[in-house]
Scaffold this active site. Structure first.
Site: not given
Ligand SMILES: *[C@@H]1O[C@H](CO)[C@@H](O)[C@H](O)[C@H]1NC(C)=O
Ligand SMILES: *[C@@H]1O[C@H](CO)[C@@H](O)[C@H](O)[C@H]1NC(C)=O
Length: 293
Positions: A106, A108, A110
């Site tokens: 993953e 990411d 955010e």
């Protein structure tokens, strides 16, 4: 028009693209529906201009999100986002790549909202083989809620680079030789979502979402995807090594990019797992390759 003019113009265009040292940053506009589908709460997504621009809505009932139709092994993944303006405390807007298995990979972005006038935090993370714990947090050098900005991931077999516009804010080098797993054989989908996370997002959960300000709205455009599409079962990309992001100039940052990354680290970093000796008495091996630490 005389031919020397055209030769000059073509020569200029060729030079301009031939010397490109950063991923092509001018996002290509395609409609949402060509590459993406809503993931949940379909009625909380609004479409404009034939789907070339969308809005995600968060209210006290639900947030929403979308995902790519295809799965990809390597590429350059860009999204133009205008974050929730005003009082966005408690909200989180995410843009990430993820494989769909238990030992998942993953990558990411955010965005943690804040009270009006207080700064957003951009948190990034990398999971390999199901293991994350690699958070970095920065403030941005602009207000991400007043205009569209471009957020992108360059992923090839040498490195993963996070860009804000054309500024690299983080690099995760392939440290396979140091025993660190690197995402290379699990195709990922691209996801984005807007949800409520007021139990942790803003000042560690102290600032709660003010629901009288709902709905909270994040806007998106530029739904082009530049990746090697592969089936979820595939363990390799058919054009591996042949695409633009595989070439020499994308295998490492250039010196200008390293300087810009150093600028981000020196001026905007709030947290870096590489320097958290309380949480990680033993430093993650990949941190030793981190030039500025
Ligand atoms: C919100 O603002 C406060 C006060 O300026 C700051 O400490 C915090 O880092 C900001 N961002 C988030 C997401 O909490
Ligand atoms: C929530 O928003 C309302 C309406 O704008 C405002 O009157 C109230 O003070 C806000 N509450 C907090 C905790 O900020």
């Amino acid at each position: 028009m005389s031919s020397p003019f055209w030769i000059l113009l073509l020569g200029f265009l060729f030079m301009a693209s031939g010397t490109l040292a950063t991923p092509p940053r001018r996002p290509i506009a395609v409609p949402f529906g060509r590459n993406y589908v809503p993931t949940w709460a379909f009625d909380h997504i609004k479409y404009y201009n034939g789907g070339s621009e969308i809005e995600l809505y968060l209210d006290k009932y639900t947030g929403t999100g979308f995902q790519s139709k295809g799965s990809y092994l390597f590429g350059h993944f860009n999204m133009q986002i205008k974050l929730v303006p005003g009082d966005s405390a408690g909200t989180v807007t995410a843009f990430y790549l993820s494989s769909q298995n238990s030992e998942h990979d993953e990558i990411d972005f955010e965005f943690l909202g804040n009270r009006t006038g207080q700064p957003y935090i951009l948190q990034t993370n990398v999971f390999t083989g199901g293991k994350g714990d690699r958070e970095q947090r920065i403030y941005l050098w602009f207000d991400p809620a007043t205009a569209y900005r471009s957020y992108s991931v360059l992923w090839n077999s040498y490195q993963i680079v996070f860009f804000v516009d054309d500024v690299p804010i983080r690099v995760f080098k392939n440290c396979k030789d140091l025993g660190v797993r690197f995402p290379f054989n699990q195709p990922m989908k691209i996801y984005s979502s807007l949800w409520n996370a007021d139990d942790w997002a803003t000042r560690g959960g102290l600032e709660k979402t003010n629901w009288s300000k709902a709905p909270f709205i994040a806007s998106y455009k530029g739904f082009h995807i530049d990746g090697c599409e592969s089936s979820v079962e595939a363990k390799f990309c058919a054009t591996q090594g042949k695409r633009w992001w595989d070439q020499k100039e994308f295998q490492d940052l250039d010196s200008y990019q390293w300087r810009r990354l150093a600028w981000v680290r020196n001026k905007f970093t709030i947290y870096n797992y590489c320097s958290d000796r309380v949480r990680f008495p033993t430093i993650h091996p990949e941190c030793k390759r981190d030039r500025d630490i």
